[in-house]
Design an enzyme around this catalytic site. Structure first.
Site, short mmCIF file in Angstrom:
data_model
loop_
_atom_site.label_atom_id
_atom_site.label_comp_id
_atom_site.label_asym_id
_atom_site.label_seq_id
_atom_site.Cartn_x
_atom_site.Cartn_y
_atom_site.Cartn_z
N HIS A 137 -11.47 -9.11 -31.51
CA HIS A 137 -11.78 -10.53 -31.33
C HIS A 137 -12.98 -10.63 -30.39
O HIS A 137 -13.19 -9.74 -29.56
CB HIS A 137 -10.55 -11.18 -30.69
CG HIS A 137 -10.62 -12.67 -30.57
ND1 HIS A 137 -11.26 -13.30 -29.53
CD2 HIS A 137 -10.11 -13.65 -31.35
CE1 HIS A 137 -11.13 -14.60 -29.67
NE2 HIS A 137 -10.46 -14.85 -30.77
N ASP A 214 -5.22 -5.50 -26.05
CA ASP A 214 -5.23 -6.94 -26.30
C ASP A 214 -4.00 -7.26 -27.15
O ASP A 214 -3.99 -7.03 -28.36
CB ASP A 214 -6.53 -7.31 -27.02
CG ASP A 214 -6.54 -8.77 -27.47
OD1 ASP A 214 -5.53 -9.47 -27.26
OD2 ASP A 214 -7.56 -9.19 -28.06
N GLN A 217 -1.92 -11.10 -30.31
CA GLN A 217 -1.21 -11.35 -31.57
C GLN A 217 0.09 -10.54 -31.67
O GLN A 217 0.74 -10.56 -32.70
CB GLN A 217 -2.11 -11.02 -32.77
CG GLN A 217 -3.36 -11.86 -32.87
CD GLN A 217 -3.08 -13.33 -33.18
OE1 GLN A 217 -1.97 -13.71 -33.59
NE2 GLN A 217 -4.07 -14.18 -32.99
N LYS A 240 0.27 -18.55 -27.99
CA LYS A 240 0.52 -17.87 -29.27
C LYS A 240 1.95 -17.35 -29.35
O LYS A 240 2.33 -16.72 -30.33
CB LYS A 240 -0.47 -16.71 -29.45
CG LYS A 240 -1.92 -17.17 -29.63
CD LYS A 240 -2.78 -15.98 -30.00
CE LYS A 240 -4.26 -16.19 -29.75
NZ LYS A 240 -4.90 -17.17 -30.62
N CYS A 378 -13.26 -15.79 -35.02
CA CYS A 378 -13.81 -15.14 -33.81
C CYS A 378 -13.83 -13.63 -33.95
O CYS A 378 -13.65 -12.89 -32.96
CB CYS A 378 -13.03 -15.55 -32.56
SG CYS A 378 -13.06 -17.30 -32.24
N1 C6P Z 1 -7.30 -15.82 -31.65
C1 C6P Z 1 -7.19 -17.00 -33.76
O1 C6P Z 1 -7.22 -18.02 -34.46
P1 C6P Z 1 -7.17 -17.01 -26.14
O2 C6P Z 1 -8.18 -17.91 -26.78
O3 C6P Z 1 -7.65 -16.47 -24.82
O4 C6P Z 1 -5.80 -17.59 -26.08
O5 C6P Z 1 -7.01 -15.75 -27.13
C2 C6P Z 1 -8.13 -15.01 -27.51
C3 C6P Z 1 -7.75 -13.97 -28.47
C4 C6P Z 1 -7.83 -12.64 -28.09
N2 C6P Z 1 -7.44 -11.64 -28.90
C5 C6P Z 1 -6.96 -11.87 -30.13
C6 C6P Z 1 -6.51 -10.72 -30.97
C7 C6P Z 1 -6.85 -13.18 -30.58
O6 C6P Z 1 -6.36 -13.41 -31.80
C8 C6P Z 1 -7.28 -14.26 -29.76
C9 C6P Z 1 -7.25 -15.68 -30.25
C10 C6P Z 1 -7.19 -17.13 -32.26
O7 C6P Z 1 -7.15 -15.89 -34.27
C11 C6P Z 1 -8.19 -18.13 -31.80
S1 C6P Z 1 -9.85 -17.61 -32.09
#
Ligand code: C6P
Length: 420
Positions: A137, A214, A217, A240, A378
């Site tokens: 991401h 990370d 997910q 999430k 992203c």
């Molecule tokens: N992915 C998606 O629609 P934040 O924005 O900090 O809560 O998470 C960022 C982030 C980091 N790593 C992974 C693997 C992610 O999937 C995400 C966020 C969302 O897939 C929003 S772009």
């Protein structure tokens, strides 16, 4: 070394998973959108919230609102107790060694930036390397690019194969003495791939390289045990995993966190301040400057309760079945191509439909009440890898059903007819 499937395989389900009961916990699902029952398949972007979490937020603002760690009065003590209580829940949720290893942040993005700034940037030298993968991401790409710009370090990217799996042989080759840090996604948000992170951590540790995972997910789909993984850092976002937005967690091994300088300065992160010298607070407060997202942390604690009650092993088994069903169902749509066909996946189906732009598919599907995400998610390098501008992505959670998958397929077929 264990393969991803072994890491993820829970003990057999202890009880049957009652999805209708689960759905009843999520008030937002009980509505119509564009005249059709809402089918929410955008859970990788953010999940919906159970009544328990919504009620905790409401109760906090109606009955408990107060600043923490600062007051002797009743409300302040109560809010502090709940805020720190949530930290304890999070600590056992991911099996950290102590609450000092659980740092509240805004989300996965802030957590990665914190580590990039206070751990890697502090130590890395020109010409040394940081390793990430091609499926990261943007949150796990850009902070490292910033570190490289500032320090003269180099970013190395492990390639992925046509299924969307990390090529482990390439990863192994990349782990030279120049590498000072590895940062890898557990589960890809755009492909659904479950990476063999335990194995990858072991491989990096053999070369004394610390690893960040990370887990944005991961935490809502399967049990995570940071001690078993032996990762140095693990990051995730509350929103999430059925919790509020604006709150998340950085887990770090105490030995690293102790040595890291604060990310921000301000109230609560100090023991004492004079103009001559400031003594920083102990962990985890050293990294929590200013009034934090108190309601968010408390709400996240209730989301953890919810997941514990429901049992993530059962969720994993249920979602694997749903993914298999959805994969077979969408494959039957003529001209549909799934992007991301890894052997080990969780509940994400990204796809292209002939030459119809995913945004157009998303719009038609939305008119049927089905919410999916379309775009690059992203992960622009993933789109470049597969030679597509964007994908349509259905991402599932514990409250989705086979009937909803059928409705998704019907709406994709409708979109197909419109554009033929
Ligand atoms: N992915 C998606 O629609 P934040 O924005 O900090 O809560 O998470 C960022 C982030 C980091 N790593 C992974 C693997 C992610 O999937 C995400 C966020 C969302 O897939 C929003 S772009």
């Amino acid at each position: 070394m264990k393969a991803a499937a072994e890491m993820y395989a829970p003990a057999t389900s202890r009880r049957s998973f009652d999805v209708e009961r689960v759905r009843a916990d999520f008030p937002i699902l009980n509505q119509t959108v564009n005249g059709k029952p809402l089918i929410y398949l955008d859970n990788a972007a953010t999940s919906q919230k159970p009544a328990k979490v919504i009620e905790a937020l409401r109760r906090y603002y109606r009955e408990e609102n107060s600043n923490i760690h600062r007051g002797v009065h009743f409300l302040s003590q109560k809010a502090t107790g709940e805020y720190e209580g949530a930290r304890k829940k999070l600590c056992s949720f991911i099996n950290a060694r102590s609450t000092g290893e659980i740092i509240y942040v805004r989300g996965a993005t802030e957590a990665i930036n914190l580590v990039a700034h206070s751990f890697v940037q502090e130590q890395i030298k020109p010409g040394e390397e940081i390793v990430i993968s091609e499926m990261e991401h943007h949150s796990n790409i850009v902070p490292w690019q910033i570190v490289c710009e500032k320090t003269g370090a180099k970013l190395k990217v492990v390639p992925i194969n046509d299924k969307g799996e990390i090529i482990l042989e390439e990863y192994e080759k990349m782990l030279t003495p120049k590498v000072k840090f590895v940062s890898i996604v557990y589960i890809s948000n755009s492909l659904g791939t479950v990476n063999p992170v335990k194995q990858m951590i072991e491989m990096a540790h053999e070369q004394d390289i610390p690893v960040l995972i990370d887990g944005a997910q991961a935490v809502s789909h399967a049990r995570v045990d940071v001690q078993d993984l032996d990762c140095d850092f693990f990051v995730f976002s509350g929103h999430k995993m059925f919790g509020p937005t604006g709150i998340g967690v950085l887990y770090g091994k105490q030995e690293h966190l102790e040595k890291m300088p604060p990310y921000q300065g301000g109230g609560d992160m100090i023991k004492s301040v004079t103009f001559e010298k400031t003594i920083y607070n102990e962990l985890p407060y050293k990294f929590e400057a200013g009034t934090p997202n108190i309601a968010g942390a408390i709400g996240l604690g209730y989301a953890v309760d919810y997941l514990n009650d429901i049992n993530l092993d059962d969720v994993y088994i249920y979602e694997q079945d749903l993914l298999a069903y959805a994969t077979e169902a969408v494959k039957k749509v003529d001209g549909l191509r799934i992007i991301g066909t890894a052997r080990h996946k969780t509940a994400v189906v990204s796809f292209m439909l002939e030459d119809v732009h995913p945004h157009d598919i998303g719009t038609i599907i939305d008119s049927e009440g089905v919410a999916i995400r379309t775009g690059h998610h992203c992960t622009q390098p993933v789109m470049q890898r597969f030679g597509v501008p964007a994908t349509a992505r259905a991402s599932f959670a514990l409250y989705n059903t086979r009937d909803e998958v059928d409705a998704l397929v019907q709406s994709i077929n409708k979109a197909k007819k419109v554009f033929q």
